[in-house]
Design an enzyme around this catalytic site. Sequence first.
Site, PDB file in Angstrom:
ATOM      1  N   SER A 168       8.222  38.478  70.905  1.00 54.28           N
ATOM      2  CA  SER A 168       8.711  39.464  69.382  1.00 54.28           C
ATOM      3  C   SER A 168      10.205  39.620  70.072  1.00 54.28           C
ATOM      4  CB  SER A 168       8.102  41.227  69.364  1.00 54.28           C
ATOM      5  OG  SER A 168       8.574  40.995  68.240  1.00 54.28           O
ATOM      6  N   ASP A 267       0.870  37.610  60.881  1.00 54.39           N
ATOM      7  CA  ASP A 267       1.927  37.862  61.618  1.00 54.39           C
ATOM      8  C   ASP A 267       3.231  38.120  60.236  1.00 54.39           C
ATOM      9  OD1 ASP A 267       4.344  38.436  62.888  1.00 54.39           O
ATOM     10  OD2 ASP A 267       4.433  37.172  64.024  1.00 54.39           O
TER      11      ASP A 267
END
Length: 324
Positions: A168, A267
């Site tokens: 991330s 995602d």
Amino acid sequence: MTSTTKEVPIELLPFIRVYKDGSVERLEDTPIVPPSPDQDPETGVSSKDITINSENPSISARLYLPKLTAHNQNQKLPILVYFHGGGFFLESAFSSLYHRYLNNLVSQVHVLTISIEYRLAPEHLLPAAYEDCWAALQWVASHSAGNGKEPWLINNGDYERIFIGGDSAGANIVHNMAIRAGVESLPCGVEILGAYLAHSYFWSSKPIGAEPKEGHEKSLPYLFWNFVYPSVTGGVDNPMVNPEGPGAPSLAGLGCDRMLVCVAGKDLMKDRGVWYFEMVRKSGWKGEVELFEVEEEDHIFHIRNIETQNAKAMAKRLASFIFE
């Protein structure tokens, strides 16, 4: 009667609340846990906390060493410098979430890992995290000539096999460290062999792929960036978060030889990972870039649910990337 209720000028729910008096409440953080210097009972991995820089800014890290046999205590292992996720404002190298994940990963992949504790927003806005992580990379590289003070890095680190990795926001840091390494040299002539980016945090002012066209400016990645780097030129199109934004350096200059980009099918930022992979592939970069997708999973599933088959498959893919 004086009210004890504090004013809240900034909220990014359910993640963080910033009060008018400057205090910060992180609502999604996991607890801080100690290292396991005498080997973790489940994995056999040893870990310890170290200080990289005791002056301002203070930079520290958690170091992980896989279980070694008695006759092979000085085995040379690949080095993974890891940058945790959390949007640049949550989590820690010392949190239970990342301690559990890296304990597990190190035992599976058999790699010497150093997880960097960098400064977080809003107390320390970007580029503080980038500067901390570059300083940490320099510190690790300085041990290659035996000049450092950390025995695990000196005795067990293989400086021909240095990797950087993260998830991330940490994957965003990986990209920015690789770009910087293509321009600035690390100490002792050390070079980064590979970069591992999982569920990368990239964004831009215009949606791509399957990202919703409506409300893009209110999307979490958009809001997060403006929160952690409000003064940056170009906002969410700054090259640090949009690698094809105005003035972005060429990806042909990435300072590593190999790259593994991982995405998850459910995602929100999946299309950004594929987009980044394609940009690197078409950039003229001389290295090798690979894409690994797990279809039925969400953002950082491999960290939150380390025991699943898909998480184990992802660790196995990283191992093959490091040892190929």
